[in-house]
Design a protein around this motif. Structure first.
Motif, mmCIF file in Angstrom:
data_model
loop_
_atom_site.group_PDB
_atom_site.id
_atom_site.type_symbol
_atom_site.label_atom_id
_atom_site.label_comp_id
_atom_site.label_asym_id
_atom_site.label_seq_id
_atom_site.Cartn_x
_atom_site.Cartn_y
_atom_site.Cartn_z
ATOM 1 N N ASP A 28 39.172 39.473 54.828
ATOM 2 C CA ASP A 28 40.381 38.920 55.409
ATOM 3 C C ASP A 28 41.104 37.973 54.477
ATOM 4 O OD1 ASP A 28 40.173 40.247 57.782
ATOM 5 O OD2 ASP A 28 38.939 38.720 58.740
ATOM 6 N N GLN A 29 40.551 37.731 53.278
ATOM 7 C CA GLN A 29 41.202 36.819 52.365
ATOM 8 C C GLN A 29 42.276 37.541 51.587
ATOM 9 O OE1 GLN A 29 38.666 34.531 49.951
ATOM 10 N NE2 GLN A 29 37.179 34.112 51.560
ATOM 11 N N PRO A 30 43.320 36.827 51.147
ATOM 12 C CA PRO A 30 44.352 37.483 50.348
ATOM 13 C C PRO A 30 43.759 38.036 49.078
ATOM 14 C CG PRO A 30 44.590 35.095 50.269
ATOM 15 C CD PRO A 30 43.570 35.387 51.332
ATOM 16 N N SER A 31 44.104 39.238 48.726
ATOM 17 C CA SER A 31 43.499 39.911 47.585
ATOM 18 C C SER A 31 44.238 39.674 46.290
ATOM 19 C CB SER A 31 43.461 41.413 47.852
ATOM 20 O OG SER A 31 44.777 41.916 47.931
ATOM 21 N N GLY A 32 45.495 39.283 46.372
ATOM 22 C CA GLY A 32 46.257 39.142 45.152
ATOM 23 C C GLY A 32 46.915 40.431 44.739
ATOM 24 N N PHE A 33 46.769 41.502 45.524
ATOM 25 C CA PHE A 33 47.368 42.776 45.178
ATOM 26 C C PHE A 33 48.135 43.355 46.360
ATOM 27 C CE2 PHE A 33 44.050 42.141 42.190
ATOM 28 C CZ PHE A 33 44.574 42.632 41.013
ATOM 29 N N THR A 52 47.347 34.488 42.603
ATOM 30 C CA THR A 52 46.691 34.610 43.898
ATOM 31 C C THR A 52 45.227 34.979 43.739
ATOM 32 O OG1 THR A 52 48.786 35.348 44.834
ATOM 33 C CG2 THR A 52 46.807 35.729 46.145
ATOM 34 N N ALA A 53 44.959 35.902 42.807
ATOM 35 C CA ALA A 53 43.566 36.288 42.566
ATOM 36 C C ALA A 53 42.745 35.099 42.082
ATOM 37 C CB ALA A 53 43.512 37.422 41.549
ATOM 38 N N VAL A 54 43.312 34.263 41.213
ATOM 39 C CA VAL A 54 42.603 33.080 40.732
ATOM 40 C C VAL A 54 42.312 32.120 41.882
ATOM 41 C CG1 VAL A 54 42.804 31.026 39.284
ATOM 42 C CG2 VAL A 54 43.470 33.245 38.374
ATOM 43 N N ALA A 55 43.299 31.953 42.772
ATOM 44 C CA ALA A 55 43.108 31.054 43.908
ATOM 45 C C ALA A 55 41.998 31.542 44.830
ATOM 46 C CB ALA A 55 44.420 30.907 44.679
ATOM 47 N N VAL A 56 42.002 32.841 45.129
ATOM 48 C CA VAL A 56 40.962 33.399 45.989
ATOM 49 C C VAL A 56 39.598 33.333 45.295
ATOM 50 C CG1 VAL A 56 40.208 35.458 47.225
ATOM 51 C CG2 VAL A 56 42.629 34.897 47.126
ATOM 52 N N VAL A 134 38.137 43.683 43.147
ATOM 53 C CA VAL A 134 37.388 43.649 41.895
ATOM 54 C C VAL A 134 37.858 42.519 40.971
ATOM 55 C CG1 VAL A 134 36.811 44.951 39.805
ATOM 56 C CG2 VAL A 134 36.821 46.100 42.029
ATOM 57 N N PRO A 135 39.172 42.305 40.772
ATOM 58 C CA PRO A 135 39.571 41.178 39.918
ATOM 59 C C PRO A 135 39.086 39.834 40.457
ATOM 60 C CG PRO A 135 41.408 42.684 40.236
ATOM 61 C CD PRO A 135 40.342 43.117 41.187
ATOM 62 N N ALA A 182 29.609 37.395 34.858
ATOM 63 C CA ALA A 182 30.730 38.125 35.453
ATOM 64 C C ALA A 182 30.433 39.615 35.587
ATOM 65 C CB ALA A 182 31.989 37.903 34.611
ATOM 66 N N VAL A 183 29.931 40.251 34.512
ATOM 67 C CA VAL A 183 29.695 41.697 34.540
ATOM 68 C C VAL A 183 28.537 42.049 35.468
ATOM 69 C CG1 VAL A 183 29.068 43.706 33.158
ATOM 70 C CG2 VAL A 183 30.664 42.016 32.243
ATOM 71 N N PHE A 184 27.439 41.321 35.369
ATOM 72 C CA PHE A 184 26.308 41.609 36.244
ATOM 73 C C PHE A 184 26.609 41.213 37.686
ATOM 74 C CE2 PHE A 184 24.159 42.319 32.339
ATOM 75 C CZ PHE A 184 23.026 43.067 32.632
ATOM 76 N N GLY A 185 27.563 40.315 37.879
ATOM 77 C CA GLY A 185 28.014 40.028 39.240
ATOM 78 C C GLY A 185 28.652 41.244 39.881
ATOM 79 N N LEU A 186 29.398 42.025 39.089
ATOM 80 C CA LEU A 186 29.971 43.271 39.605
ATOM 81 C C LEU A 186 28.871 44.259 39.969
ATOM 82 C CD1 LEU A 186 32.988 43.858 37.175
ATOM 83 C CD2 LEU A 186 33.017 42.823 39.454
#
Length: 362
Positions: A28-33, A52-56, A134-135, A182-186
Motif C-alpha cells: 500500500d506504500q507509494p511505489s514511485g512508479f 519518491t522511491a528514495v522516500a519510500v 524493485v528500485p 543490496a544485491v543479496f537483499g533482492l
C-alpha cells in the motif's frame, strides 16, 4: 480482516500502513512508479519517480534502524567476521600455512569475511522486508548496507591501525558491503515472494546464498583438475616482471613446442560471484605486491585470464598481442545480479498470481 498494520502509529508524520494477506502481499506504500494522477485517477505526468522511491526506501530502512535487532545483527556479523579471521590465522600458523608471519593478515582476512557477512545479512533483511517495488528494495537494501558498512569500516580501520595493513582496503570493503547487502537483499526478497509461507522461502534463500558464498568455490575447485591439457608455446625473450615476480611483458621467438597448460578460464568464472573473492579482486590493487597474502587477492583475476598468464608465448602470441582481460569484479557483479533476477522475477510473478486467485474478503 485483511491484516494488521506493520507497526503501531506514533507521533510524527503519518504513513500508510502495510498489509499482508495470506497467500499474497499487498503493497500500500507509494511505489514511485505510479503514473496515475492523484486528483483525477487518470494517467497524467510521471511523478518524480526517483525521489519518491528514495522516500519510500528510507521509510523501509528506518524501520530497521529503529530496531535493536538490526544493530545486534550488525554487531554479530562483524564479530563473526573478525573471529573467523582470527581462527583462520591461528590454524594457519599452527599448521605452517604461512612461510613468514604476516602482521596484517588478520586485517585482510577480516575484510574478506565481512563481505560474506554482508551477503548473509543482506539476504536476511531482504527476506524480512520483501514488500515494495524493485528500485525501492534495492535502495532500502543499500541504506541498510551503508549502516553496516559504517560500523564495519570503523572496525577495519581500528584493526588495520593496530596490526598494520593497507588501510585503503577499507574503502573497497565499504563499497563491497553496500553492494552485497543490496544485491543479496533482492535475493532474499525474491525467495520470500516465491512461496505463500515463510519456511520454503527461507530454505530457497539459504540454498542460493550458500551456493554463492561457498558452493561455487567448491564446484570450481572440483572442476579445475579437468581443465589441464596440452597446447603449443614458443620461447619468451626480453621478459619483464612486476613487483610480485609475475611475468607482465615479453616477446616470442622460435618454433612452437608442446606444453601442458591449465585452462582455468573455462571454470573459474563460476567463483567470481563469491562475495569474498569479489572483494579480493576489487582490493587486489590496494595490497602491496610484496605482501605475503597479496597474491591470493589477485589470484582470481590471473586464473580467469587462463594459461596465457602462466605460460608466456602460448601459441606464439606475445603480451602485446593479448587482448585486455575482463575484470572479474564486473563478471561477479553481473552473475550476482542475474541470480537475483532469477529468484526475484518468478517470485513477483507467483505473488501476483496468488493475489489474483485468492478469495476476496468483504
Amino acid at each position: 480482516m485483511a491484516g494488521v498494520p506493520d507497526r503501531p502509529r506514533g507521533p510524527g508524520p503519518t504513513h500508510e500502513p502495510e498489509y499482508e494477506v495470506i497467500g499474497g502481499v499487498i503493497d500500500d506504500q507509494p511505489s514511485g512508479f505510479d503514473r496515475t494522477s492523484p486528483r483525477t485517477g487518470s494517467p497524467g505526468r510521471p511523478a518524480p519517480q526517483f525521489g519518491t522511491a528514495v522516500a519510500v526506501a528510507w521509510h523501509s530502512a528506518r524501520t530497521s534502524f529503529t530496531s535493536w535487532r538490526f544493530w545486534v545483527a550488525c554487531a554479530l556479523g562483524i564479530a563473526a567476521a573478525w573471529g573467523s579471521a582470527a581462527a583462520v590465522i591461528a590454524v594457519g600458523e599452527a599448521n605452517g600455512w604461512f612461510d613468514v608471519r604476516v602482521p596484517g593478515a588478520i586485517y585482510l582476512i577480516t575484510a574478506v569475511f565481512l563481505a560474506l557477512a554482508a551477503a548473509v545479512l543482506g539476504a536476511m533483511w531482504g527476506f524480512r522486508h520483501s514488500h515494495g517495488r524493485v528500485p525501492v528494495l534495492l535502495l532500502s537494501g543499500a541504506m541498510r548496507g551503508m549502516a553496516l558498512a559504517a560500523l564495519a569500516g570503523g572496525v577495519l580501520l581500528a584493526v588495520g591501525s593496530s596490526v598494520g595493513g593497507p588501510t585503503a582496503l577499507t574503502g573497497a570493503a565499504v563499497v563491497v558491503i553496500v553492494l552485497e547487502v543490496a544485491v543479496f537483499g533482492l535475493i532474499g526478497a525474491g525467495a520470500r515472494t516465491c512461496f505463500a509461507t515463510a519456511a520454503p522461502g527461507a530454505a530457497l534463500a539459504a540454498v542460493v546464498v550458500a551456493f554463492l558464498c561457498l558452493g561455487n568455490v567448491v564446484v570450481t575447485a572440483l572442476l579445475l583438475p579437468g581443465t589441464t591439457g596440452m597446447d603449443q608455446a614458443s620461447v619468451p625473450v626480453n621478459v619483464e616482471r612486476d613487483g610480485a615476480g609475475r611475468v607482465i611483458a615479453y616477446e616470442c621467438v622460435g618454433e612452437l613446442q608442446p606444453v601442458e597448460v591449465a585452462h582455468t578460464d573455462r571454470v573459474v568464472w563460476l567463483a567470481t560471484a563469491n562475495p569474498a573473492l569479489l572483494l579480493g579482486s576489487i582490493g587486489a590493487d590496494m595490497v602491496p605486491p610484496d605482501n605475503a597474502l597479496g597474491w591470493v587477492m589477485s589470484g582470481l583475476q590471473w586464473a580467469s585470464d587462463g594459461p596465457s598468464r602462466e605460460v608466456p608465448c602460448l601459441r606464439g602470441e606475445s603480451s602485446t598481442s593479448r587482448a585486455p582481460s575482463m575484470p572479474v569484479a564486473l563478471t561477479g557483479l553481473v552473475l550476482q545480479a542475474l541470480t537475483a533476477a532469477l529468484v526475484l522475477v518468478p517470485g513477483r510473478w507467483l505473488a501476483a498470481r496468488r493475489l489474483r486467485t485468492s478469495p476476496r474478503s468483504g
